[in-house]
Design an enzyme around this catalytic site. Structure first.
Site, mmCIF file in Angstrom:
data_model
loop_
_atom_site.group_PDB
_atom_site.id
_atom_site.type_symbol
_atom_site.label_atom_id
_atom_site.label_comp_id
_atom_site.label_asym_id
_atom_site.label_seq_id
_atom_site.Cartn_x
_atom_site.Cartn_y
_atom_site.Cartn_z
ATOM 1 C CB CYS A 155 -26.994 -71.113 34.853
ATOM 2 S SG CYS A 155 -28.691 -70.440 35.504
ATOM 3 C CB CYS A 195 -20.460 -61.594 45.950
ATOM 4 S SG CYS A 195 -20.737 -62.440 47.396
#
Length: 143
Positions: free
Chosen positions: A55, A128
């Protein structure tokens, strides 16, 4: 779509001013306001190196390169997250569609969406993910 109206509290609380300083405008818009980078423009769309995708906001490891595949959709695609604890999924009704939004379960950063059109011989899922929501840490295959 912004996460401001979301009731979920995430463990990592981020300071907006600090995020605006640290992230690029695209990273900020994608992770904090659920924007989407244009297809085929992301830094990691065609990356094939071994490593971990983390992240961009809180550095939580999210996906392994071994779960990445070429879907042809224009964004990095994975058939599974690193484990069942790192991803938060939320129904997304934006843009006149019903999709499942994928967020970092540590900080709530918008990552992308998950669809049920992934490799059937794996999980059948396609995560995705926007490159702008990720940092890549290269690692040798055997680690």
């Amino acid at each position: 779509m912004s996460h401001d109206s979301d009731d979920k509290t995430f463990p990592y609380q981020k300071d907006d001013a600090e995020l605006r300083r640290r992230l690029t405008p695209m990273q900020y818009e994608v992770t904090q306001h659920a924007a989407t980078e244009r297809a085929f423009t992301g830094e990691y769309t065609d990356t094939e190196d071994a490593g971990i995708y983390k992240c961009v906001v809180c550095s939580t490891p999210l996906f392994e390169s071994g779960a990445k595949f070429h879907s042809g959709c224009g964004w990095p695609s994975y058939f599974k997250p690193l484990n069942g604890e790192v991803i938060d999924e939320k129904v997304d009704y934006s843009h006149g569609m019903v999709r499942v939004e994928v967020r970092c379960n540590n900080c709530g950063a918008h990552l992308g969406h998950v669809f049920e059109d992934g490799p059937r011989d794996k999980t059948g899922l396609r995560y995705c993910i926007n490159s702008a929501a990720l940092n890549f840490e290269s690692r040798p295959e055997n680690e």
